[in-house]
Enzyme design. Structure first.
Site, short mmCIF file in Angstrom:
data_model
loop_
_atom_site.label_atom_id
_atom_site.label_comp_id
_atom_site.label_asym_id
_atom_site.label_seq_id
_atom_site.Cartn_x
_atom_site.Cartn_y
_atom_site.Cartn_z
N CYS A 51 28.61 35.48 44.44
CA CYS A 51 29.55 34.35 44.56
C CYS A 51 29.54 33.75 45.97
CB CYS A 51 30.97 34.82 44.21
SG CYS A 51 32.17 33.49 44.22
N CYS A 55 36.05 35.67 49.70
CA CYS A 55 37.31 36.42 49.50
C CYS A 55 37.11 37.85 50.02
CB CYS A 55 37.69 36.44 48.03
SG CYS A 55 37.68 34.79 47.29
N CYS A 58 36.58 41.13 47.81
CA CYS A 58 35.86 41.05 46.54
C CYS A 58 34.46 41.67 46.57
CB CYS A 58 35.78 39.59 46.10
SG CYS A 58 35.09 39.43 44.44
N CYS A 95 40.05 38.25 28.40
CA CYS A 95 39.92 37.38 29.57
C CYS A 95 38.49 37.43 30.11
CB CYS A 95 40.91 37.82 30.65
SG CYS A 95 40.80 36.82 32.14
N CYS A 126 41.82 33.89 27.66
CA CYS A 126 42.06 33.58 29.06
C CYS A 126 40.71 33.53 29.75
CB CYS A 126 42.95 34.65 29.70
SG CYS A 126 43.33 34.33 31.44
N CYS A 186 48.01 31.23 34.60
CA CYS A 186 48.07 32.65 34.98
C CYS A 186 47.76 32.68 36.47
CB CYS A 186 47.04 33.44 34.18
SG CYS A 186 46.92 35.16 34.69
N ARG A 262 51.88 41.08 34.84
CA ARG A 262 50.79 42.00 34.48
C ARG A 262 50.52 43.00 35.60
NH1 ARG A 262 49.12 39.33 29.86
NH2 ARG A 262 49.45 37.08 29.98
N1 SAM Z 1 35.85 33.77 40.82
C1 SAM Z 1 37.08 33.45 40.23
C2 SAM Z 1 38.16 33.20 41.25
O1 SAM Z 1 38.35 34.02 42.15
O2 SAM Z 1 38.83 32.19 41.16
C3 SAM Z 1 37.54 34.44 39.21
C4 SAM Z 1 37.32 35.92 39.33
S1 SAM Z 1 38.26 36.77 40.59
C5 SAM Z 1 37.43 38.30 40.68
C6 SAM Z 1 39.87 37.06 39.87
C7 SAM Z 1 40.92 37.76 40.71
O3 SAM Z 1 40.68 39.16 40.72
C8 SAM Z 1 41.04 37.40 42.17
O4 SAM Z 1 41.74 36.23 42.38
C9 SAM Z 1 41.79 38.59 42.73
O5 SAM Z 1 43.19 38.36 42.70
C10 SAM Z 1 41.42 39.73 41.77
N2 SAM Z 1 40.60 40.72 42.48
C11 SAM Z 1 39.30 40.59 42.80
N3 SAM Z 1 38.85 41.66 43.49
C12 SAM Z 1 39.91 42.50 43.62
C13 SAM Z 1 40.10 43.77 44.25
N4 SAM Z 1 39.12 44.37 44.91
N5 SAM Z 1 41.31 44.35 44.16
C14 SAM Z 1 42.32 43.73 43.51
N6 SAM Z 1 42.22 42.53 42.91
C15 SAM Z 1 41.03 41.90 42.96
C1 DTB Z 2 43.63 39.29 38.14
O1 DTB Z 2 44.51 38.88 38.89
N1 DTB Z 2 43.21 40.54 38.07
C2 DTB Z 2 42.12 40.69 37.14
C3 DTB Z 2 42.07 39.29 36.48
N2 DTB Z 2 43.00 38.53 37.27
C4 DTB Z 2 40.80 38.58 36.36
C5 DTB Z 2 40.83 41.06 37.85
C6 DTB Z 2 40.94 42.27 38.70
C7 DTB Z 2 39.59 42.53 39.31
C8 DTB Z 2 39.56 43.78 40.11
C9 DTB Z 2 38.30 43.97 40.85
C10 DTB Z 2 37.08 44.10 40.00
O2 DTB Z 2 37.06 44.81 38.97
O3 DTB Z 2 36.04 43.55 40.42
FE1 SF4 Z 3 34.12 34.75 44.15
FE2 SF4 Z 3 35.29 37.13 44.15
FE3 SF4 Z 3 36.43 35.09 45.43
FE4 SF4 Z 3 36.36 35.09 42.73
S1 SF4 Z 3 37.45 36.53 44.03
S2 SF4 Z 3 35.89 33.37 44.10
S3 SF4 Z 3 34.39 36.13 42.40
S4 SF4 Z 3 34.45 36.04 45.94
#
Ligand code: SAM
Ligand code: DTB
Ligand code: SF4
Length: 319
Positions: A51, A55, A58, A95, A126, A186, A262
């Site tokens: 990506c 973030c 992530c 989702c 979702c 959401c 959630r």
């Molecule tokens: N790329 C898209 C975006 O960020 O808009 C969608 C996928 S993203 C992985 C969805 C959400 O997962 C993020 O906004 C974040 O709140 C949550 N998330 C991602 N990595 C995480 C982590 N290591 N621990 C907790 N929540 C996480």
């Molecule tokens: C959200 O707030 N939590 C979910 C869903 N929206 C998409 C994702 C959590 C992802 C946790 C880190 C991972 O598994 O990569």
């Molecule tokens: Fe990309 Fe992860 Fe950020 Fe979603 S949360 S925009 S997958 S870097």
């Protein structure tokens, strides 16, 4: 329903004695939902890794070396087969997540077919695909999408410490496009990223200050990913306490009484007792299945035990 909460009032809720806060949240929960029902949602990463965003929490950002293998968008058939398994396993909601900065028009036909197929199975749908333009939001709605997930993640004040490749305002714009298209929003955040309680207050205040409060609020506890700046920081600082996490759920329940709250990422590191407190404080949905997007989630047998011990029932469909 109140939408005019100010930050001081939200801070006062956080400051209540723990028992008082959880009791109030449980009262609000009961007035709006059956407290013994929990919606079971299942996630699938339909496009993983690589990506462009940075973030800081992530595993999927191309900016950090987390050891995650990137992959292309799954085929429609693969996604529908996974959705069928999720439904057979007891999920009411599915989702689909993609590691994209924004949705590209060229991927819309495949996404629409996935959404339509999942919806036809009788699952609530979702998706979380990054930023959307208003016309893309309409296209997803027309394909059968019930909810779009786009998190604010934290307060406007702490946001720069989390991500710099897109602005808070851009996130608000996508949320507006989703709501204007007639989809349910959401929108939630991540706790334990080094933010202060004032940031958690400000974050929840921001949710209440949206044109309408999110229909669904995922509250994640940071899953510390090695190689990410915030994961490494949490490893050093220890994140937030379980009780502070419960307080955050309770305040979310009180200020957004009718939203789905959630209990999202981080359950693998939580005891049954801590999760029970989260449900008592008003959480009414969890993600099931042994993986979230890229990180582990409790095994189905472990969650079945939790539900049995607490006498919780899966929630009936409500879209
Ligand atoms: N790329 C898209 C975006 O960020 O808009 C969608 C996928 S993203 C992985 C969805 C959400 O997962 C993020 O906004 C974040 O709140 C949550 N998330 C991602 N990595 C995480 C982590 N290591 N621990 C907790 N929540 C996480
Ligand atoms: C959200 O707030 N939590 C979910 C869903 N929206 C998409 C994702 C959590 C992802 C946790 C880190 C991972 O598994 O990569
Ligand atoms: Fe990309 Fe992860 Fe950020 Fe979603 S949360 S925009 S997958 S870097």
């Amino acid at each position: 329903m109140r939408q005019d909460w100010n930050k001081d009032e939200i801070a006062e809720l956080f400051d209540l004695p723990f028992m008082e806060l959880v009791f109030r949240a449980a009262e609000v929960h009961r007035a709006n939902f059956d407290p013994n029902e929990v919606q079971l949602s299942q996630l699938l990463s339909v496009k993983t890794g690589g990506c462009a965003e940075n973030c800081g929490y992530c595993s999927q950002s191309a900016h950090f070396d987390t050891g995650l293998k990137a992959s292309r968008l799954m085929t429609v058939d693969t996604v529908l087969a996974e959705a069928r398994k999720a439904k057979d396993g007891g999920a009411q909601r599915f989702c689909m997540g993609a590691a994209w900065r924004e949705l590209k028009d060229r991927d819309l036909p495949a996404l629409s077919a996935m959404i339509g197929g999942v919806k036809a199975m009788g699952l609530e749908t979702c998706a979380t695909l990054g930023m959307l333009r208003p016309d893309q939001a309409v296209a997803l709605k027309d394909a059968g999408l019930d909810y779009y997930n786009h998190n604010l993640d934290t307060s406007a004040e702490y946001y720069d410490q989390v991500v710099t490749t897109r602005t808070y305002q851009e996130r608000l714009d996508t949320l507006a496009a989703v709501a204007d298209a007639g989809m349910k929003t959401c929108c939630g955040g991540i706790m334990g990223m080094g933010e202060s309680r004032a940031d958690r207050v400000s974050f929840l205040h921001q949710l209440t200050a949206l044109p309408s409060p999110p229909d669904s609020i995922p509250i994640n506890n940071l899953v510390a990913i090695a190689g990410t700046p915030l994961g490494e920081k949490a490893g050093r600082d220890g994140g937030i306490s379980g009780l502070e996490f419960v307080r955050t759920i309770a305040v979310a329940r009180i200020v957004c009484p009718r939203s789905m709250v959630r209990l999202s990422a981080g359950r693998s590191e939580m005891s049954e007792e801590l999760q029970a407190l989260c449900f008592l404080a008003g959480a009414n949905s969890i993600f099931v299945g042994d993986t979230l997007l890229t990180t582990p989630n409790p095994q189905p047998g472990t969650d079945a035990h939790l539900m049995r011990e607490l006498g919780l029932e899966p929630m009936a469909m409500h879209v």
